[in-house]
Design a protein around this motif. Structure first.
Motif, PDB file in Angstrom:
ATOM      1  N   GLU A  49     -62.663   5.445  59.517  1.00  0.00           N
ATOM      2  CA  GLU A  49     -62.490   4.188  59.412  1.00  0.00           C
ATOM      3  C   GLU A  49     -63.820   3.693  59.953  1.00  0.00           C
ATOM      4  N   LEU A  50     -63.924   3.818  61.368  1.00  0.00           N
ATOM      5  CA  LEU A  50     -65.338   3.766  61.940  1.00  0.00           C
ATOM      6  C   LEU A  50     -66.613   4.252  61.376  1.00  0.00           C
ATOM      7  N   ILE A  51     -66.522   5.337  60.750  1.00  0.00           N
ATOM      8  CA  ILE A  51     -67.451   5.925  60.031  1.00  0.00           C
ATOM      9  C   ILE A  51     -67.884   5.322  58.703  1.00  0.00           C
ATOM     10  N   SER A  52     -66.808   4.988  57.979  1.00  0.00           N
ATOM     11  CA  SER A  52     -67.129   4.736  56.703  1.00  0.00           C
ATOM     12  C   SER A  52     -67.109   3.325  56.352  1.00  0.00           C
ATOM     13  N   VAL A  54     -68.071  -0.357  56.012  1.00  0.00           N
ATOM     14  CA  VAL A  54     -69.174  -1.251  55.877  1.00  0.00           C
ATOM     15  C   VAL A  54     -69.208  -2.619  56.666  1.00  0.00           C
ATOM     16  N   GLU A  55     -68.210  -3.139  56.996  1.00  0.00           N
ATOM     17  CA  GLU A  55     -68.174  -4.530  57.751  1.00  0.00           C
ATOM     18  C   GLU A  55     -67.852  -4.081  59.138  1.00  0.00           C
ATOM     19  N   GLU A  56     -66.944  -3.229  59.507  1.00  0.00           N
ATOM     20  CA  GLU A  56     -66.538  -2.989  60.857  1.00  0.00           C
ATOM     21  C   GLU A  56     -67.309  -1.730  61.305  1.00  0.00           C
ATOM     22  N   GLY A  57     -67.681  -0.827  60.363  1.00  0.00           N
ATOM     23  CA  GLY A  57     -68.127   0.529  60.819  1.00  0.00           C
ATOM     24  C   GLY A  57     -69.429   0.618  60.915  1.00  0.00           C
ATOM     25  N   LEU A  58     -69.814   1.964  61.110  1.00  0.00           N
ATOM     26  CA  LEU A  58     -71.219   2.581  61.297  1.00  0.00           C
ATOM     27  C   LEU A  58     -72.095   2.679  59.894  1.00  0.00           C
ATOM     28  N   THR A 218     -77.478  -9.948  56.029  1.00  0.00           N
ATOM     29  CA  THR A 218     -76.491 -10.385  54.982  1.00  0.00           C
ATOM     30  C   THR A 218     -76.161  -9.227  53.979  1.00  0.00           C
ATOM     31  N   HIS A 219     -77.214  -8.314  53.849  1.00  0.00           N
ATOM     32  CA  HIS A 219     -76.979  -7.207  52.946  1.00  0.00           C
ATOM     33  C   HIS A 219     -77.115  -6.174  53.978  1.00  0.00           C
ATOM     34  N   PRO A 220     -75.888  -5.460  54.056  1.00  0.00           N
ATOM     35  CA  PRO A 220     -75.823  -4.109  55.269  1.00  0.00           C
ATOM     36  C   PRO A 220     -76.733  -3.204  54.827  1.00  0.00           C
ATOM     37  N   PHE A 221     -77.118  -2.863  53.415  1.00  0.00           N
ATOM     38  CA  PHE A 221     -77.837  -1.807  53.087  1.00  0.00           C
ATOM     39  C   PHE A 221     -79.292  -2.401  52.592  1.00  0.00           C
TER      40      PHE A 221
END
Lengths: 282, 264
Positions: A49-52, A54-58, A218-221
């Motif tokens: 969950e943490l690794i994959s 987008v909002e809460e993870g890495l 706003t755009h995580p990537f």
């Protein structure tokens, strides 16, 4: 000569070896301790969950770090390799070479935060790139450049002199010799050195602090080279300093992921090198 | 028999391929070759003998300017090939080295296939068509007496060959660029007696078409293969002449001592 009673050579050898052994083993302790503490404290925070997520993870930070490393390699490789070829194949000892070597040594000694400020002044402000992936990678490329040059020179030096002589004696020019004999034979070593050098880029925070890393995007990537990004080191730094509510375990887990990433890169370089060593004899 | 002044160099009969006049070589302050003047006949084997460090290899490397690679080396005097000065400012060094090939002390095949090793030179000099390359490779390997042993394994790595085969491959690689002169720097010192014998036989065959200069530690080798011999000592060319005369009737005491094995 001495008033002290003489110890037998065997005893003094045993003492010397013991001291050397202790010094060598002491090196393992901090590495082991860091890994142990990290896994102990971050173990329960580590999850798919943490690794994959987008909002809460890495995931954005992992992707950002990967993009930063790749771009840093892409920028530093041509300059670093070309400079190494010049220094090892063309340059004749003189003032210019001494100056270049002095610059490389000094560049390697500059604190990384100074690179960050320099990158801010040059790439972000003067060249008006803004704070983005490209500006951060350019800054990082400067930081790893001395490492890339040194590693590439080492790889070029490993190519035996007799191969160069054989080529030149057949009427090849120096450039033909470099292109057809020296570079192909040095390339595995150069690539290994490059991977190890840009591994630094994954682990540095200061150079990207002012040049492209952001939190709460706003755009995580990043969608282009002109976008800001988030990297593992930067996320860890912000989490640790500005968000007391972030769980301790999550911070340690982030650190574990970062370390795993860097170790994986170094391992990849080592495996690559070992395989090529086996394939080549000269 | 005199031993103080060097004897005047007699010009051999017949066509002269290489000559030096007052050639000196310095490594920084060290005077490694002292005013060497010599004539080397075409399509003959000339042997250079002398103890280690006497300058014979340095001398050999003047003919294809391999000394240029050593930063501290400085040359004065003249080195002529067919009457033209090798050290002239307008000399195209790459073109010179194509005319004056070199075989080194240790076999030095490139880490490539046997075929690519031999084709390396021709490709450098612009031969691209497959059929032309095939032809050069076969001709050169035949010329180096290696074809029969490798004709079915041309795609295999040259590093899989034995030392003696590698050295013949080095010779084939040189022949492929069609040189006029072959410089051989102790070509057999890393080889066993059988491989040495093969190379010596090959040299005598090659003599028909090439001017060969060989540096050797082995006096028997010099007497077996060469027609002319030069004896070097501490950077001086002590004596130069007909091989039979040098070995059987040397004019200089130092040559006499050396060829009789009294030092060296």
């Amino acid at each position: 000569m001495s008033a002290l009673p003489r110890t037998s050579p065997k005893v003094s050898q045993a003492v010397a070896f013991a001291l050397l052994w202790i010094a060598a083993v002491v090196v393992i302790v901090p590495v082991a301790a860091i890994l142990a503490i990290m896994l102990l404290k971050g173990g329960k925070g580590l999850s798919w969950e943490l690794i994959s997520s987008v909002e809460e993870g890495l995931l954005p930070a992992i992707a950002g770090t990967a993009a930063l490393v790749a771009l840093t390699a892409l920028i530093s490789a041509p300059f670093g390799i070309a400079a190494a070829v010049y220094l090892s194949e063309y340059a004749r000892a003189g003032t210019l070479v001494r100056l270049i070597r002095l610059a490389i040594v000094n560049l390697a000694g500059v604190p990384s935060v100074v690179y960050g400020l320099f990158g801010l002044a040059l790439f972000v402000t003067l060249l008006q790139l803004g704070r983005c992936l490209l500006a951060a990678a350019c800054t990082m490329a400067l930081l790893v450049l001395p490492l890339v040059i040194t590693a590439s020179e080492e790889a070029l030096r490993q190519v035996p002199r007799r191969l160069r002589e054989a080529s030149l004696a057949l009427g090849a020019t120096r450039w033909q010799t470099i292109r057809k004999v020296v570079l192909p034979n040095a390339l595995p070593g150069i690539i290994t050195g490059l991977i190890l050098s840009v591994g630094r880029a994954a682990g540095e925070t200061a150079p990207i602090l002012f040049t492209g890393a952001f939190y709460g995007l706003t755009h995580p990537f990043p969608r282009s080279l002109g976008d800001p990004f988030v990297a593992l080191t930067y996320k860890l730094f912000v989490d640790a300093t500005e968000f007391p509510h972030v769980e301790e375990a999550e911070k340690w887990a982030t650190a574990a992921v970062l370390v795993a990433l860097v170790v994986a890169m170094n391992l990849a370089a080592a495996v690559f090198r070992a395989r090529l060593r086996r394939a080549r004899r000269w | 028999m005199s031993s103080d002044a060097n004897l005047p160099i007699k010009k051999p009969e017949g066509e002269i391929k290489l000559e030096t006049h007052d050639l000196s070589l310095y490594y920084d302050g060290f005077h490694a070759l002292k005013n060497i003047s010599v004539y080397i006949p075409a399509r003959r084997i000339t042997a250079l003998i002398g103890p280690s460090g006497c300058g014979k290899s340095s001398f050999l490397r003047c003919f294809n300017r391999m000394n240029d690679l050593i930063q501290s080396a400085r040359v004065t005097g003249e080195v002529l090939i067919d009457g033209a000065n090798v050290y002239d400012r307008t000399t195209d060094v790459a073109a010179l080295r194509k005319r004056v090939g070199m075989v080194f002390q240790t076999p030095n095949p490139f880490p490539m296939s046997i075929y690519d090793n031999v084709a390396y030179g021709p490709r450098l000099h612009g031969i691209r068509e497959r059929s032309a390359l095939d032809e050069v490779v076969e001709k050169s390997l035949r010329g180096a007496a290696l074809w029969d042993e490798v004709k079915d394994t041309l795609r295999k790595s040259a590093l899989d060959l034995s030392g003696g085969q590698q050295q013949r491959l080095s010779i084939a690689r040189v022949l492929a660029v069609e040189p006029e002169v072959l410089l051989m720097d102790e070509p057999c010192s890393a080889l066993d007696p059988t491989a040495t014998f093969k190379i010596e036989e090959l040299m005598i065959e090659l003599m028909e078409n090439y001017t060969i200069v060989i540096v050797t530690h082995n006096m028997y080798q010099a007497s077996r293969v060469s027609q002319y011999t030069g004896f070097f000592l501490l950077g001086d060319l002590i004596e130069y002449g007909d091989t039979v005369q040098i070995f059987e009737n040397p004019k200089d005491q130092r040559t006499d001592d050396y060829v009789r094995g009294r030092f060296g």
